[in-house]
Write a protein that holds these residues in place. Structure first.
Motif, PDB file in Angstrom:
ATOM      1  N   VAL A 111       0.853  -1.186   0.000  1.00 28.68           N
ATOM      2  CA  VAL A 111       0.000   0.000   0.000  1.00 28.68           C
ATOM      3  C   VAL A 111       0.887   1.234   0.000  1.00 28.68           C
ATOM      4  O   VAL A 111       1.721   1.401   0.889  1.00 28.68           O
ATOM      5  N   THR A 112       0.727   2.108  -0.984  1.00 30.50           N
ATOM      6  CA  THR A 112       1.479   3.362  -0.986  1.00 30.50           C
ATOM      7  C   THR A 112       0.724   4.402  -0.162  1.00 30.50           C
ATOM      8  O   THR A 112      -0.498   4.375  -0.066  1.00 30.50           O
ATOM      9  N   PHE A 119      -6.564   1.153   4.729  1.00 35.23           N
ATOM     10  CA  PHE A 119      -6.344  -0.036   3.921  1.00 35.23           C
ATOM     11  C   PHE A 119      -5.464  -1.041   4.671  1.00 35.23           C
ATOM     12  O   PHE A 119      -5.786  -2.240   4.717  1.00 35.23           O
ATOM     13  N   ALA A 120      -4.367  -0.572   5.224  1.00 39.89           N
ATOM     14  CA  ALA A 120      -3.454  -1.478   5.914  1.00 39.89           C
ATOM     15  C   ALA A 120      -4.158  -2.183   7.078  1.00 39.89           C
ATOM     16  O   ALA A 120      -4.011  -3.399   7.272  1.00 39.89           O
ATOM     17  N   GLN A 121      -4.938  -1.430   7.846  1.00 38.26           N
ATOM     18  CA  GLN A 121      -5.664  -2.027   8.975  1.00 38.26           C
ATOM     19  C   GLN A 121      -6.669  -3.076   8.501  1.00 38.26           C
ATOM     20  O   GLN A 121      -6.761  -4.172   9.074  1.00 38.26           O
ATOM     21  N   TYR A 129       3.019  -4.636   3.147  1.00 40.39           N
ATOM     22  CA  TYR A 129       4.082  -3.636   3.061  1.00 40.39           C
ATOM     23  C   TYR A 129       3.418  -2.264   3.122  1.00 40.39           C
ATOM     24  O   TYR A 129       2.633  -1.904   2.237  1.00 40.39           O
ATOM     25  N   ALA A 130       3.739  -1.503   4.152  1.00 35.89           N
ATOM     26  CA  ALA A 130       3.162  -0.172   4.342  1.00 35.89           C
ATOM     27  C   ALA A 130       4.190   0.856   3.908  1.00 35.89           C
ATOM     28  O   ALA A 130       5.150   1.143   4.625  1.00 35.89           O
ATOM     29  N   ASN A 144      -2.322   4.209  -3.659  1.00 38.56           N
ATOM     30  CA  ASN A 144      -3.107   5.147  -2.868  1.00 38.56           C
ATOM     31  C   ASN A 144      -2.450   6.516  -2.732  1.00 38.56           C
ATOM     32  O   ASN A 144      -3.153   7.509  -2.540  1.00 38.56           O
ATOM     33  N   ALA A 145      -1.137   6.601  -2.828  1.00 37.23           N
ATOM     34  CA  ALA A 145      -0.437   7.865  -2.576  1.00 37.23           C
ATOM     35  C   ALA A 145      -0.974   8.969  -3.481  1.00 37.23           C
ATOM     36  O   ALA A 145      -1.132   8.768  -4.692  1.00 37.23           O
TER      37      ALA A 145
END
Length: 234
Positions: free
Chosen positions: A10-11, A21-23, A34-35, A77-78
């Motif tokens: 996830v960017t 998203f990461a959660q 990968y965060a 996402n960035a």
């Protein structure tokens, strides 16, 4: 695309939609997340692997691809934004800076990770877009233009990657309650709501997710007698 046991990058994962998203990915059983962030020390979520990544830096994108060669899902996402119209004095500089992240950063990531997704069975790209992909009122002119370009990129990638069985999902939404929209006085969805709908769509095999009511209304309005992207009568 199944989230359980997936390996995901996830960017922009240190805050806002990226953090949500990461959660959610961890909660749904992803094997590894990968965060990625420009400053990995700002990634504080337990259970993820912090990764230094500026999507506008080709060397860092290449290094991330080497480090995360086991990835099966990339979430682009960035993104950045800045208020202002195209007739502002600094509009060219603003547009170039925003396009570097919102369009060329997504392109850099897609090119670097597409071969890895193919090698790992196909996997998926999830590109975070916006209702501003379709409507540009001039308040966030360069941001809207960059999201239009990112939407076009997403549509092209869907065709180019079909042969390697890579799912490409475009996520459209209106205002979300993040740092990016802090100064806007408008109804906002929570990042968690948007992410839940995005991942539900991904697992259902969708090509696009229209994640809130306003986005759905705008999409319908594109084919109205006077489309919503044109100035509307008072």
């Amino acid at each position: 695309m199944n989230i359980k046991d997936a390996v995901v990058l996830v960017t922009g994962a240190n805050r806002g939609i990226g953090l949500a998203f990461a959660q959610a990915l961890l909660a749904r059983g992803a094997r590894k997340v990968y965060a990625a962030a420009r400053n990995p020390s700002t990634v504080t979520l337990p259970g993820v692997q912090a990764l230094q990544l500026d999507v506008t830096n080709p060397e860092e994108v290449a290094a991330a691809a080497l480090h995360a060669a086991d990835v099966t899902l990339v979430i682009n996402n960035a993104g950045i934004a800045q208020p202002g119209g195209f007739l502002s004095e600094d509009s060219e500089a603003v547009a170039r800076r925003i396009f570097e992240t919102n369009f060329f950063g997504m392109l850099n990531m897609s090119k670097a990770f597409a071969p890895l997704l193919k090698a790992n069975g196909g996997g998926a790209l999830l590109n975070v877009l916006s209702v501003a992909s379709w409507v540009n009122g001039g308040e966030l002119a360069a941001y809207s233009a960059s999201k239009s370009a990112a939407w076009s990129l997403t549509n092209a990638l869907r065709h180019e990657l079909a042969g390697q069985k890579t799912q490409v999902l475009g996520l459209h939404m209106a205002y979300v309650d993040t740092d990016l929209t802090r100064g806007l006085d408008a109804p906002k969805s929570s990042p968690e709501e948007i992410v839940q709908r995005a991942l539900d769509g991904l697992e259902a095999g969708a090509d696009e997710v229209l994640a809130d009511a306003l986005t759905q209304q705008v999409r319908q309005g594109l084919t109205a007698p006077r489309p919503v992207y044109l100035p509307q009568a008072d």
